[in-house]
Motif scaffolding. Sequence first.
Motif, short mmCIF file in Angstrom:
data_model
loop_
_atom_site.label_atom_id
_atom_site.label_comp_id
_atom_site.label_asym_id
_atom_site.label_seq_id
_atom_site.Cartn_x
_atom_site.Cartn_y
_atom_site.Cartn_z
N LEU A 1 -17.45 3.84 -24.56
CA LEU A 1 -17.70 4.27 -23.19
C LEU A 1 -17.12 5.65 -22.91
CD1 LEU A 1 -17.07 0.95 -21.22
CD2 LEU A 1 -19.27 1.94 -21.92
N GLY A 2 -16.82 6.39 -23.95
CA GLY A 2 -16.26 7.72 -23.77
C GLY A 2 -17.32 8.79 -23.87
N LEU A 3 -16.88 10.02 -24.03
CA LEU A 3 -17.80 11.14 -24.17
C LEU A 3 -18.62 11.00 -25.45
CD1 LEU A 3 -15.55 14.12 -23.03
CD2 LEU A 3 -17.38 13.02 -21.72
N ASN A 4 -19.79 11.60 -25.45
CA ASN A 4 -20.72 11.58 -26.58
C ASN A 4 -21.23 10.18 -26.87
OD1 ASN A 4 -22.22 12.98 -28.54
ND2 ASN A 4 -20.76 12.47 -30.14
N SER A 5 -21.33 9.35 -25.83
CA SER A 5 -21.82 7.98 -25.98
C SER A 5 -23.05 7.79 -25.10
CB SER A 5 -20.73 6.97 -25.60
OG SER A 5 -21.28 5.66 -25.54
N ARG A 6 -24.13 7.29 -25.70
CA ARG A 6 -25.33 7.02 -24.93
C ARG A 6 -25.10 5.88 -23.94
NH1 ARG A 6 -29.46 6.48 -29.87
NH2 ARG A 6 -27.57 5.54 -30.74
N LEU A 7 -24.28 4.91 -24.33
CA LEU A 7 -23.96 3.80 -23.43
C LEU A 7 -23.22 4.31 -22.20
CD1 LEU A 7 -23.95 0.79 -22.82
CD2 LEU A 7 -21.85 0.59 -24.19
N ALA A 8 -22.32 5.24 -22.40
CA ALA A 8 -21.59 5.81 -21.26
C ALA A 8 -22.55 6.54 -20.32
CB ALA A 8 -20.51 6.76 -21.77
N LEU A 9 -23.51 7.26 -20.88
CA LEU A 9 -24.49 7.96 -20.04
C LEU A 9 -25.31 6.97 -19.24
CD1 LEU A 9 -25.83 10.63 -19.22
CD2 LEU A 9 -27.33 10.39 -21.21
N ILE A 10 -25.69 5.85 -19.85
CA ILE A 10 -26.45 4.83 -19.13
C ILE A 10 -25.62 4.27 -17.98
CG2 ILE A 10 -27.46 2.53 -19.35
CD1 ILE A 10 -28.27 3.26 -22.20
N MET A 11 -24.35 4.01 -18.22
CA MET A 11 -23.48 3.49 -17.17
C MET A 11 -23.36 4.47 -16.01
SD MET A 11 -22.68 0.49 -18.00
CE MET A 11 -22.63 -0.60 -19.42
N VAL A 12 -23.28 5.74 -16.31
CA VAL A 12 -23.20 6.76 -15.25
C VAL A 12 -24.49 6.77 -14.45
CG1 VAL A 12 -23.00 9.23 -14.78
CG2 VAL A 12 -21.53 8.16 -16.50
N TYR A 13 -25.63 6.69 -15.12
CA TYR A 13 -26.91 6.65 -14.43
C TYR A 13 -27.01 5.42 -13.51
CZ TYR A 13 -28.85 10.39 -17.35
OH TYR A 13 -29.11 11.60 -17.95
N LEU A 14 -26.59 4.27 -14.02
CA LEU A 14 -26.67 3.04 -13.24
C LEU A 14 -25.79 3.12 -12.00
CD1 LEU A 14 -26.68 0.29 -16.02
CD2 LEU A 14 -28.59 1.08 -14.65
N GLY A 15 -24.59 3.65 -12.16
CA GLY A 15 -23.70 3.76 -11.02
C GLY A 15 -24.20 4.73 -9.98
N GLY A 16 -24.79 5.81 -10.41
CA GLY A 16 -25.27 6.80 -9.46
C GLY A 16 -26.49 6.37 -8.68
N ALA A 17 -27.33 5.52 -9.29
CA ALA A 17 -28.58 5.13 -8.64
C ALA A 17 -28.49 3.81 -7.90
CB ALA A 17 -29.70 5.03 -9.69
N LEU A 18 -27.39 3.09 -8.04
CA LEU A 18 -27.30 1.75 -7.45
C LEU A 18 -27.36 1.79 -5.93
CD1 LEU A 18 -26.94 -1.25 -7.90
CD2 LEU A 18 -24.47 -0.91 -7.91
N GLY A 19 -26.65 2.74 -5.31
CA GLY A 19 -26.59 2.78 -3.86
C GLY A 19 -27.92 3.03 -3.20
N VAL A 20 -28.59 4.09 -3.57
CA VAL A 20 -29.84 4.46 -2.92
C VAL A 20 -30.93 3.43 -3.21
CG1 VAL A 20 -30.46 5.93 -4.89
CG2 VAL A 20 -31.55 6.28 -2.65
N ASN A 21 -30.99 2.88 -4.43
CA ASN A 21 -32.02 1.91 -4.76
C ASN A 21 -31.78 0.58 -4.06
OD1 ASN A 21 -33.48 3.63 -6.47
ND2 ASN A 21 -32.13 3.19 -8.18
N THR A 22 -30.52 0.19 -3.92
CA THR A 22 -30.22 -1.05 -3.21
C THR A 22 -30.64 -0.95 -1.75
OG1 THR A 22 -28.35 -1.55 -4.67
CG2 THR A 22 -28.39 -2.62 -2.52
N PHE A 23 -30.33 0.17 -1.13
CA PHE A 23 -30.70 0.35 0.28
C PHE A 23 -32.21 0.43 0.42
CE2 PHE A 23 -30.89 2.36 4.42
CZ PHE A 23 -29.88 1.71 5.10
N LEU A 24 -32.90 1.04 -0.54
CA LEU A 24 -34.36 1.12 -0.50
C LEU A 24 -34.99 -0.26 -0.64
CD1 LEU A 24 -36.90 2.93 -0.47
CD2 LEU A 24 -36.69 3.09 -2.95
N MET A 25 -34.48 -1.06 -1.58
CA MET A 25 -35.02 -2.40 -1.78
C MET A 25 -34.67 -3.33 -0.63
SD MET A 25 -34.41 -3.18 -5.82
CE MET A 25 -35.16 -2.19 -7.10
N TYR A 26 -33.53 -3.11 0.00
CA TYR A 26 -33.09 -3.97 1.09
C TYR A 26 -34.12 -3.99 2.22
CZ TYR A 26 -30.54 -5.20 5.35
OH TYR A 26 -30.16 -5.74 6.55
N GLY A 27 -34.61 -2.84 2.60
CA GLY A 27 -35.63 -2.80 3.64
C GLY A 27 -36.91 -3.48 3.22
N PHE A 28 -37.24 -3.43 1.95
CA PHE A 28 -38.46 -4.07 1.45
C PHE A 28 -38.29 -5.58 1.40
CE2 PHE A 28 -42.18 -4.57 -1.22
CZ PHE A 28 -42.97 -3.50 -0.83
#
Length: 305
Positions: free
Chosen positions: A161-188
Amino acid sequence: MATHTVSAPAARRGRRPADQHTAVTGRRWWSELGWRYVVAGLAIVYAGFPILYVISASFASGGTLTGSNQLFGTITGDNYAALNDTRFWSWVSNTLVIATVTALGTVLMGAAAAYAFSRFRFTGRRVGLTTLLVIQMFPQLLAFVAVFLLLLALGDVVPALGLNSRLALIMVYLGGALGVNTFLMYGFFNTVPKELDEAAKIDGATHAQVYWTIILRLVSPILAVVGLLSFISSFSDFLLAKLILQSEENWTLAVGLYQWVADRLSANWGLFAAGAVISAVPVVLLFIFLQKYIVGGLTAGSVKG
């Protein structure tokens, strides 16, 4: 014997009533609909010319753009063949894995969180929704330094989960998109009638069965939209991927293609254009596949009034 009379104004103008009616109809068609075709045509040309230019540059000989000023002046597959001598296909594999896992994780996590906020009543629910709304107002770029330092320290404990890890990049993407997507789905999710949940529970269904077999099928349009947006966002991201992935074998397409043209003295635009054309294919195919879900109805036929 029937006779036809022509009105005086029409006669003075030298027009028959039918001609006058045709002129009025033509002007009305232009004012209501015709100008839209012109605007649509200009928009298509404006959006399509860069695509044609890149495709033309990918088939042009040489590594510069000067030979591509004339569209499809020369057609050769040398640029595409040269991709086999690079790490391009390794970058394609890395990008598809990262984008696919991120899209699936975003959909699953966002849908679960949205279902909980929509159907359950618990302490901190309103505060959690407000927090999600506030978080999505700040761009992920603001957390660059924090993400870098966090992964730098985390890599000493968990190298995966450190630098130069594809898994770490995926975790960063998931954390960054969770808020906006949750709020978008909530209204739906709120648009799905709760009577469906109650009817299923009367028949003995559990919360998990209601969620997986009923709710997710009804909200498939928003799942398709969120998955598509998440895939495109992570597929084309450059800044975070450049920050986290440091070795060439772990690069994504955005980082790898940029390196080919980063140095203006040795930039190979023909190779770059060929790689860009190939990298656009997965996104186009995914959009075509999900199009029927995106334009599909929400609860068509699920409730009979």
